[in-house]
Design an enzyme around this catalytic site. Structure first.
Site, mmCIF file in Angstrom:
data_model
loop_
_atom_site.group_PDB
_atom_site.id
_atom_site.type_symbol
_atom_site.label_atom_id
_atom_site.label_comp_id
_atom_site.label_asym_id
_atom_site.label_seq_id
_atom_site.Cartn_x
_atom_site.Cartn_y
_atom_site.Cartn_z
ATOM 1 N N GLY A 108 0.823 -1.319 0.036
ATOM 2 C CA GLY A 108 -0.147 -0.021 -0.131
ATOM 3 C C GLY A 108 0.872 1.384 0.040
ATOM 4 N N CYS A 109 2.048 1.125 0.074
ATOM 5 C CA CYS A 109 3.372 2.470 0.179
ATOM 6 C C CYS A 109 3.160 2.670 -1.460
ATOM 7 C CB CYS A 109 4.192 2.181 0.765
ATOM 8 S SG CYS A 109 4.102 2.249 2.636
ATOM 9 N N VAL A 110 3.072 3.884 -1.592
ATOM 10 C CA VAL A 110 3.615 4.390 -3.071
ATOM 11 C C VAL A 110 4.939 4.996 -3.071
ATOM 12 C CG1 VAL A 110 1.286 4.922 -3.803
ATOM 13 C CG2 VAL A 110 2.408 6.562 -2.719
#
Length: 110
Positions: A108-110
């Site tokens: 979920g981290c960009v």
């Protein structure tokens, strides 16, 4: 882009995460932090070691909300909040701390 630690070349991906978790050591973490102009304090190591233990138990790097809540449970509410964690890891507590801990990028981290 590899980093060099004690004369040894360590492979990383394009974002600086270790290609192999087995390459991790405290020296590797310190070198990664140096690239980001960050000097690791005892408070940084608390979070890094917490993440390594969390990963060993759950086989996943926690997203920032889960990290904040879990740190609060283990280290207390003064450390289990976003403000504190962002002061330590301004590029994102989950992303930056996981990188220094030798873990994969959190989901979920960009």
């Amino acid at each position: 882009m590899p980093i060099t630690v004690a004369g040894k070349s360590i492979e990383t991906d394009e974002e600086g995460y270790l290609a192999s978790r087995t390459d991790w050591s405290e020296e590797v973490a310190k070198e990664m932090a140096k690239v980001d102009n960050c000097e690791l304090s005892q408070n940084h190591w608390e979070v890094i070691n917490f993440l390594r233990e969390y990963y060993e138990e759950y086989q996943i790097a926690p997203a920032v909300r889960v990290l904040t809540k879990a740190i609060g449970k283990k280290l207390g509410p003064d450390k289990g909040n976003s403000k504190y964690l962002y002061e330590l890891f301004p590029y994102g507590p989950a992303k930056q701390a996981c990188k220094y801990a030798g873990l994969p990028k959190p989901t979920g981290c960009v």
